[in-house]
Design a protein around this motif. Sequence first.
Motif, mmCIF file in Angstrom:
data_model
loop_
_atom_site.group_PDB
_atom_site.id
_atom_site.type_symbol
_atom_site.label_atom_id
_atom_site.label_comp_id
_atom_site.label_asym_id
_atom_site.label_seq_id
_atom_site.Cartn_x
_atom_site.Cartn_y
_atom_site.Cartn_z
ATOM 1 N N ARG A 39 0.823 -1.203 0.000
ATOM 2 C CA ARG A 39 0.000 0.000 0.000
ATOM 3 C C ARG A 39 0.857 1.253 0.000
ATOM 4 O O ARG A 39 0.559 2.231 -0.713
ATOM 5 N N ALA A 42 2.311 1.566 -3.386
ATOM 6 C CA ALA A 42 1.267 1.963 -4.342
ATOM 7 C C ALA A 42 0.973 3.453 -4.229
ATOM 8 O O ALA A 42 0.764 4.145 -5.240
ATOM 9 N N ARG A 43 0.920 3.952 -3.019
ATOM 10 C CA ARG A 43 0.677 5.385 -2.840
ATOM 11 C C ARG A 43 1.813 6.222 -3.448
ATOM 12 O O ARG A 43 1.578 7.233 -4.117
ATOM 13 N N ARG A 46 1.444 5.947 -7.135
ATOM 14 C CA ARG A 46 0.355 6.794 -7.636
ATOM 15 C C ARG A 46 0.762 8.262 -7.665
ATOM 16 O O ARG A 46 0.473 8.986 -8.622
ATOM 17 N N ASN A 47 1.390 8.695 -6.603
ATOM 18 C CA ASN A 47 1.818 10.104 -6.581
ATOM 19 C C ASN A 47 2.818 10.397 -7.712
ATOM 20 O O ASN A 47 2.706 11.412 -8.412
ATOM 21 N N THR A 49 3.359 8.634 -10.510
ATOM 22 C CA THR A 49 2.762 8.514 -11.849
ATOM 23 C C THR A 49 1.791 9.649 -12.134
ATOM 24 O O THR A 49 1.694 10.123 -13.273
ATOM 25 N N ASN A 50 1.037 10.053 -11.091
ATOM 26 C CA ASN A 50 0.123 11.185 -11.304
ATOM 27 C C ASN A 50 0.899 12.447 -11.662
ATOM 28 O O ASN A 50 0.535 13.178 -12.612
ATOM 29 N N THR A 53 2.334 11.970 -15.108
ATOM 30 C CA THR A 53 1.291 12.093 -16.135
ATOM 31 C C THR A 53 0.889 13.550 -16.323
ATOM 32 O O THR A 53 0.731 14.032 -17.460
#
Length: 430
Positions: A39, A42-43, A46-47, A49-50, A53
């Motif tokens: 987790r 993943a966080r 996500r941060n 990749t966000n 992106t």
Amino acid sequence: MATLSVKPGQRFQLPDWHTNSYLLSTNAQLQRDASHQIRQEARVLRNETNNQTIWDEHDNRSRLAERIDTVNRWKEMLDKCLTDLDAEIDALTQMKESAEQNLQAKNLPLDVAIECLTLRESRRDIDVVKDPVEDELHKEVEVTEATKKALQQRISQAVEQLCLLQEVRQQLHSDHRGKMETLEIDRGCLSLNLKSPNISLKVDPTRVPDGSTTLQQWGNFSQFNKDRAEAELKAARELRETIALTIAETNNELEAQRVATEFAFRKRLREMEKVYSELKWQEKNTLEEIAELQEDIRHLEEDLHRKFLSLKLSHTRLEARTYRPNVELCRDQAQYGLTDEVHQLQATIAALKQKLAQAQDALDALYKHLARLQADIACKANSMLLDTKCMDTRRKLTVPAEKFVPEVDTFTRTTNRTLSPLKSCQLELA
């Protein structure tokens, strides 16, 4: 009597039970730790990749905007080139049409010069002379043909240049149309966002399509089109200036030759008028001399006739005195006087006959020379009439066609003048 039933299967020992419970607890903790680790990762992912992106989308949006600006700048340059090309094509077309009109207008001086040469072929006898007028007319034909050749060459160059301009315009128009389509596509891409309804996954969107070019090739292609357009525009402007200069030079050459030819005509006409006046004066004097000579011949003939009468009288007297009788037939003073008179009359008659013959010969010579004078006067009159007709024909070069009225009739070669009412009525009845 009741019996004891035993469940079939393996039975575990109490340590096994405790071990199993311990293992379950331990594994549960391990799984939770692993899940927690995942987790956390993943966080972070996500941060990252966000952010990646968002920045990628921002960078690509900026790249699209910059690309749109670049393409738009090229489109505006192509717009200006196309506008300049259209204007230059119109200007060169007008200049070509002007050259064609000037070329067509050169037919009139050529026709007039040839007509004048043809008219002057009707001169007769000694007047068929290679004079300065004929030289100037031949030179006028040569100058006119040279100007027509020069104009035709410029027209051919203009046609070739117009073809090149049209070819360049077509190439620019194709490039311009491609950039318009590119701008429409890139602006559409720039307007897309995550909430756009028409976004979807595509099959192999990262493929390189056939016919793709590099950025350097793209820039070189548009730069080549722009440079070629500017070069053809420069060539077209220089050609327009050359055509305008050729038109002016040919017009000046033809005008100078026209002035020279008409000066030669006027000079020749004055010369012929002077000779014509001299011949008419000689004709007048010759006619007067003929009249006087004829009068003298008449007097000579009358004197000769009287001398014959006197001779007859003397002969008759002498013959009559030959019939005197006998001694009376003597040679007295009267006889000698009559004999001398006969001899004198015979000599006089001979002299008069000789002089009369000379006078007749002189009269014949005068008549023959008068005929030559009158024939030459007719030739001069014909030549002056022809040259006057030529001068009248050459008025077409300075008088507009709608206002041109021949001063000399083409067929009868007489000066046009207003007919009397009687003559007009006779023509109408005829």
